[in-house]
Design a protein around this motif. Structure first.
Motif, PDB file in Angstrom:
ATOM      1  N   THR A 218       0.863  -1.188   0.000  1.00 44.24           N
ATOM      2  CA  THR A 218       0.000   0.000   0.000  1.00 44.24           C
ATOM      3  C   THR A 218       0.900   1.238   0.000  1.00 44.24           C
ATOM      4  N   THR A 285      -2.135  -6.522  13.552  1.00 46.41           N
ATOM      5  CA  THR A 285      -2.728  -5.209  13.276  1.00 46.41           C
ATOM      6  C   THR A 285      -3.083  -4.495  14.581  1.00 46.41           C
ATOM      7  N   ALA A 327       4.624  -1.238   9.093  1.00 48.94           N
ATOM      8  CA  ALA A 327       3.162  -1.077   9.103  1.00 48.94           C
ATOM      9  C   ALA A 327       2.784   0.372   9.356  1.00 48.94           C
ATOM     10  N   ASN A 331      -3.736   3.442   7.804  1.00 44.31           N
ATOM     11  CA  ASN A 331      -4.583   2.412   7.188  1.00 44.31           C
ATOM     12  C   ASN A 331      -4.362   1.013   7.756  1.00 44.31           C
ATOM     13  N   ARG A 332      -3.550   0.900   8.788  1.00 43.03           N
ATOM     14  CA  ARG A 332      -3.326  -0.345   9.519  1.00 43.03           C
ATOM     15  C   ARG A 332      -2.887  -1.482   8.599  1.00 43.03           C
ATOM     16  N   LYS A 333      -2.089  -1.135   7.619  1.00 38.10           N
ATOM     17  CA  LYS A 333      -1.601  -2.159   6.690  1.00 38.10           C
ATOM     18  C   LYS A 333      -0.099  -2.007   6.492  1.00 38.10           C
ATOM     19  N   LEU A 334       0.497  -3.018   5.894  1.00 40.61           N
ATOM     20  CA  LEU A 334       1.920  -2.945   5.608  1.00 40.61           C
ATOM     21  C   LEU A 334       2.159  -1.998   4.439  1.00 40.61           C
TER      22      LEU A 334
ATOM     23  N   THR B  49      -7.075  -9.785  -0.545  1.00 39.07           N
ATOM     24  CA  THR B  49      -6.287 -10.020   0.680  1.00 39.07           C
ATOM     25  C   THR B  49      -6.286 -11.513   0.996  1.00 39.07           C
ATOM     26  N   TYR B  83      -2.600  -8.530  -1.303  1.00 36.08           N
ATOM     27  CA  TYR B  83      -2.071  -8.117  -0.001  1.00 36.08           C
ATOM     28  C   TYR B  83      -2.062  -9.340   0.909  1.00 36.08           C
ATOM     29  N   VAL B  85      -1.705 -10.848   4.658  1.00 35.89           N
ATOM     30  CA  VAL B  85      -1.829 -10.472   6.071  1.00 35.89           C
ATOM     31  C   VAL B  85      -0.540 -10.889   6.801  1.00 35.89           C
ATOM     32  N   GLU B  89      -0.595 -11.320  12.663  1.00 29.67           N
ATOM     33  CA  GLU B  89      -2.050 -11.148  12.590  1.00 29.67           C
ATOM     34  C   GLU B  89      -2.721 -12.502  12.317  1.00 29.67           C
ATOM     35  N   LYS B 118      -9.810 -10.758   8.197  1.00 29.73           N
ATOM     36  CA  LYS B 118     -10.372  -9.991   7.068  1.00 29.73           C
ATOM     37  C   LYS B 118      -9.669 -10.337   5.756  1.00 29.73           C
TER      38      LYS B 118
END
Lengths: 388, 199
Positions: A218, A285, A327, A331-334, B49, B83, B85, B89, B118
């Motif tokens: 991202t 996360t 991270a 947006n709480r993503k890598l 994802t 993507y 995870v 997580e 998710k």
């Protein structure tokens, strides 16, 4: 007659050449003596508490002797060092046991009780006698309300790093290696204190230490100034403290970027303990959410170490294998992921040219390449130290 | 008359040879596809994802499954299309789902894990061979890996493939040298699987 004269001339030339080579060998030998460091020109009146050395080498080490020698070098730079008795008093009064970092309470205690401007935290990465080898990381942390890293660097040296011709450059005395390592750290600190633009020049990035895989899942935010918290890496290697060593190596690299504020590892530890965070197989996360919130950081850097293997007794090949995950808080993503692995003999084909025998040197280069790929802007050329 | 019989015999032989050639070709074609299963009803483009569960380790090398899983995750993410995870997580998702065997979840468990993290789907895998293999005086690194993709909505296996990379070749037998480093062999195996997934 002519032939005997030409022969003696040739002999003379050969002897001169041999002498020159011998001198050159001595010049590059790790044991070559250098002049003692002169005090910093514009003496910065920093009052510094020098913490006991945090031994991450996994073996017993003469940390007290090392610390004493380190203090001598610091005094030569013109720094005012808090006495051992004063420091002991603060340790006892505030029940401080952890010396691998500086948390908020410790920073405040040192500021109020002994009026220290900064604390020097030193970690011992590796040490051995045969061949003599020493690897140390040191950082100067402020005693402000939120401690921050003023300066950080590492120095590594082994007696067999540059054996030279016929092994003339081999160093067998540990004291010589120790002197050289401490002098390197002191020189780096001196550059920082003098605000020298070379303070963050780590040398060129070698392509063989580049990450093998890079992903930017991202897009990262384009903040003017970024704050990064580096958590201890999840350790799957056989090396004790492998995760903490990788954390320190990344902090060392990140601390050199002009637009990056790295959270002091002691502060990270304090917050992780306060919320009783247990990381299963790495960061989740939820962990990113909590960490970035309580540490007020924009990004959290974590990862896993699979190999952190040093040479033992001069034999074997060092091996490092890790991944790094950055991270994003928003947006709480890598936003960045990389995979790196190298062996000391990578790209070595003839006569050990390009051979690395030191895992610390390799890790420094590998982490340097990873951080470079994170695209965090330019390296620091001026210190961000407030004037006292 | 004799020439007619001979001609008929020749044409028959030609037919037999042609049929044999066709059969062998079709056999080859079938062989090339047997290591990949793909659900024709699945829309793989909808996967955004995914989670990669810990691989089952059937080798004698400790942590080999974690190493291969890490390379698989990194390479998958590096494609830019999906993507993945983070492992931490996924571990949290597995615990929350109460999965008895994290590397081989049931359909229900797979659905729960996907919901928790998710993810649209999850990968499971089995590492059957990892490390040095020997044959006589020759040795080389080899890896045998199979991977399945389970859809998050239904828990069905929608894709499955396996790969074998490395091993002792003619060069290793003649010249020695121990083959390619294990990391390179692993990366090749993982890239082969990803290529099969996207083709």
């Amino acid at each position: 007659m002519t032939s005997s004269r030409s022969f003696s001339n040739k002999m003379r030339l050969v002897l001169v050449a041999a002498l020159c080579m011998l001198l050159l060998g001595c010049l590059h030998a790790p044991g070559a003596q250098t002049a003692p460091a002169a005090p910093v020109a514009e003496v910065v009146t920093l009052r510094v508490a020098v913490y006991p050395i945090d031994n991450l080498s996994g073996v017993p080490a003469p940390v007290n002797e090392l610390r004493k020698e380190w203090i001598v070098k610091l005094k030569e730079l013109g720094l005012e060092v808090v006495s051992d008795a004063e420091m002991e008093r603060v340790f006892v009064k505030h029940r401080i046991r952890y010396t691998g970092g500086v948390d908020t309470a410790t920073a405040q205690a040192f500021r109020k009780d002994v009026e220290a401007d900064a604390i020097l935290v030193t970690s011992l990465e590796s040490i051995s006698d045969l061949p003599p080898k020493l690897s140390m990381m040191s950082r100067l942390v402020s005693t402000e309300e939120k401690p921050r890293i003023f300066w950080m660097n590492s120095a590594t040296l082994a007696g067999d790093d540059a054996p030279g011709l016929l092994g003339l450059g081999l160093v067998t005395d540990f004291k010589v290696v120790q002197e050289k390592v401490l002098r390197r750290l002191a020189s780096s600190l001196r550059l920082y204190l003098e605000d020298d633009p070379r303070q963050c020049s780590f040398g060129s990035f070698e392509s063989k230490f580049e990450p093998k895989t890079i992903a930017r899942p991202t897009p990262a935010g384009q903040e003017k100034r970024t704050s990064i918290a580096v958590v201890p890496f999840y350790n799957e290697s056989f090396r004790k403290s492998g995760g903490m060593l990788l954390q320190l190596h990344f902090v060392n690299q990140l601390a050199c970027y002009a637009k990056v504020d790295v959270v002091e590892p002691g502060l990270v530890r304090e917050k992780m303990l306060s919320i009783r965070m247990v990381m299963r197989e790495g960061i989740s996360t939820r962990d990113v959410d909590v960490m970035s919130y309580i540490l007020e950081s924009d990004y959290v850097l974590s990862g896993t170490v699979f190999d952190y293997q040093d040479t033992s007794g001069g034999g074997g090949t060092p091996k490092v294998d890790f991944n790094a995950l950055l991270a994003d808080k928003i947006n709480r993503k890598l936003v960045f992921a990389s995979k790196s692995y190298n062996q000391g003999d990578d790209g070595v084909f003839f006569y050990d040219v390009g051979l690395y025998k030191n895992v610390a040197v390799m890790t420094e280069k590998m982490t340097g390449n990873v951080v470079n790929e994170m695209r965090l802007g330019e390296r620091k050329t001026k210190s961000d130290r407030p004037s006292y | 008359m004799t020439s007619l019989t001979r001609r008929t015999g020749t044409s028959r032989l030609k037919h037999v040879l042609l049929a044999a050639a066709l059969l062998s070709l079709s056999a080859c074609a079938v062989l090339g596809k047997t290591d990949v299963y793909r659900d024709s009803n699945m829309d793989f483009g909808s996967l955004r994802t995914v989670a990669v569960l810990p691989f089952t380790n059937l080798t004698k090398e400790q942590q080999a499954n974690d190493r291969v899983r890490d390379v698989f995750t990194s390479e998958l993410m590096a494609t830019g299309g999906i993507y993945v995870v983070p492992a931490g997580e996924v571990a949290r998702g597995i615990v929350a789902a109460g999965a008895g065997s994290p590397s081989t979840p049931t359909s229900e468990e797979a659905m729960k894990i996907c919901k928790n993290v998710k993810a649209d789907a999850l990968f499971t895998g089995t590492l059957r061979e990892y490390g040095e293999i020997r044959s006589g005086t020759a040795s080389a690194n080899a890896i045998v890996l199979s991977v399945q993709l389970m859809e998050g909505q239904t828990g069905r296996v929608v894709w499955s493939a396996d790969t074998t990379q490395g091993g002792i070749g003619l060069k290793d037998r003649l010249l020695g040298g121990g083959g390619q480093p294990l990391n390179i062999v692993t990366q090749k195996a993982v890239n082969d699987l990803i290529k099969k997934l996207f083709e």
